[in-house]
Scaffold this active site. Structure first.
Site, PDB file in Angstrom:
ATOM      1  CD  GLU A 139     -32.075   0.508  15.944  1.00 39.15           C
ATOM      2  OE1 GLU A 139     -32.598  -0.605  16.199  1.00 39.15           O
ATOM      3  OE2 GLU A 139     -32.455   1.234  15.021  1.00 39.15           O
ATOM      4  CG  HIS A 164     -36.537  -1.249  18.117  1.00 41.17           C
ATOM      5  ND1 HIS A 164     -37.903  -1.103  18.076  1.00 41.17           N
ATOM      6  CD2 HIS A 164     -36.038  -0.436  17.140  1.00 41.17           C
ATOM      7  CE1 HIS A 164     -38.226  -0.237  17.120  1.00 41.17           C
ATOM      8  NE2 HIS A 164     -37.118   0.186  16.556  1.00 41.17           N
TER       9      HIS A 164
END
Length: 441
Positions: A25, A28
């Site tokens: 994550e 991202h």
């Protein structure tokens, strides 16, 4: 098997998975913030929130179920078309889902329509969506490098660890000798555990693979072995016999014929097993292993539905589960427990755990590249299609097209999610009742 060590292995796998998800994550999050996208949440796990803290415009938190994670970016899709209605009156199940997805997306856009994902250039959207899988790949490369160059790889040496007393046909599933079994050539010639093979028929050997290759191509041919025993050279005459041997793949797993029987080949056999020692590899060996693993996992991903079906059959019939069958995080946890509780040096256990975690990250990397929503590869496919439309319009000097409305694919996404849940459930059940084990069945 030490129960405490087994439990520690499982807990370490949970922590390792959480770290892998967090880095995914982060892959991202970092480019999203770099390109100016408003990120509302960065969450590790699903379900109830255990802890969270807001820093700036982003809420960072940990949820109860560590089986995934997400970041919430503003405007993943363009706003709802004007006059689209609420979709709930007679629109049907999927129409309602589409409208609900659009409504949720519209909420993220409200207040700052310039800092949204869908307005970014195509290459920036692709970078953001590939950032997560790439982080998993980089982590796997680092872990494999640590294992291969730091701890080393178990490598068969020319020192004999075991000498078979008889020759058992590969087609027979047993390990004890019978009176009718012929004596193994190595035992007949006087080879003993602890002997180090120096040369065979005048050819110096520095690895067990070299010795094995000479033996296998010389059935019924007398070979002169020179071995070192207690510091002294000893010459022995060994005649390999023609014997059946199971054919194995690159991972050492036995291959099977179409009828399910083990595939065999006729080779020279003497009946010796090598000792193994950890040998450190060049620094590039880790990255090379990671890339090879990517190719292997990529081949398995496209066979996933068939592999899951075959696994389900073993659950129902009680048949033996293939060693290379897919597994869930439950199965990975079991393997981590077995590695942690294995009767081997601690360094070997650490290396085994890191290898397992690296392989898990390779699986996350490859799986997330599948071009289906809601996976990262699906978002990349949407961005590429948007880029193709825009390039086509520029080529023929047409007005810029509207952004691709991926909410129209919600029904397809729903089917994919259901399929993933079903396959995950089957694998979890299989890992509970018929797990893949390092210790064998």
């Amino acid at each position: 098997m030490t129960v405490i060590a087994f439990i520690i292995g499982i807990l370490l796998m949970v922590v390792g998975l959480a770290v892998s998800i967090a880095l995914h994550e982060l892959g991202h999050l970092a480019p999203a913030k770099l390109f100016g996208v408003r990120v509302g949440q960065y969450m590790i796990g699903f379900g109830p929130t255990l802890w969270s803290r807001r820093r700036g415009e982003t809420e960072y938190g940990i949820k109860a179920i560590p089986l995934g994670g997400y970041i919430s970016m503003a405007g993943m899709y363009p706003p709802s078309p004007k006059g689209s209605g609420d979709g709930r009156a007679g629109g049907g199940f999927f129409a309602t889902m589409v409208q609900d997805a659009r409504a949720s997306n519209d909420e993220t856009i409200a207040g700052d329509e310039d800092r949204v994902f869908y307005k970014l250039p195509v290459y920036q959207r692709i970078i953001i969506m590939l950032g997560g899988p790439v982080m998993n790949l980089l982590l796997a490369i680092v872990l494999f490098a640590i294992v291969f160059s730091g701890f080393g790889v178990a490598t068969a040496t020319t020192t004999v660890s075991s000498v078979s007393q008889c020759v058992i046909p590969a087609s027979e599933n047993r390990t004890t000798c019978r009176a009718s079994d012929p004596e193994a050539p190595a035992a007949a010639a006087g080879l003993k555990p602890g002997d180090t093979i120096v040369s065979i028929d005048g050819t110096a050997v520095s690895s067990f693979d070299q010795a094995s290759a000479i033996i296998q191509r010389s059935p019924n041919t007398q070979l002169t072995f020179v071995v070192e025993r207690d510091g002294q050279p000893v010459t022995l005459q060994v005649t390999p016999m023609l014997a059946q041997r199971a054919v194995t793949n690159a991972q050492g797993v036995a291959e099977h014929n179409a009828d399910g029987t083990v595939k065999t080949e006729n080779v020279g056999f003497v009946g010796i097993g090598p000792t193994s020692e950890m040998q450190r590899q060049p620094i590039l060996a880790g990255p090379q292993a990671a890339l090879q693993n990517v190719a292997q996992v990529g081949g398995l991903i496209w066979q996933m539905p068939v592999k899951v079906y075959e696994t389900a059959v073993t659950v129902v019939t009680g048949g033996e589960r293939s060693a290379d069958s897919p597994m869930s995080i439950v199965g990975a946890g079991v393997l981590a427990g077995e590695v942690a509780s294995a009767d081997v040096p601690v360094s070997n256990r650490i290396a085994g755990f890191l290898s397992l975690l690296a392989s898990l990250n390779i699986a996350l990397f490859v799986f997330n590249l599948v071009p289906l929503l809601p996976l990262d590869g699906g978002h990349v496919a949407v961005a590429l299609w948007d880029g193709v439309k825009r390039a086509w319009a520029r080529l023929f000097r047409r007005p810029p097209p509207k952004p691709v409305d991926a909410t129209r694919l919600v029904p397809v996404t729903f089917v994919v999610v259901v399929a993933l849940i079903v396959m995950g459930g089957v694998l979890i059940l299989a890992d509970l009742v018929n797990p893949v084990s390092l210790l064998g069945h």
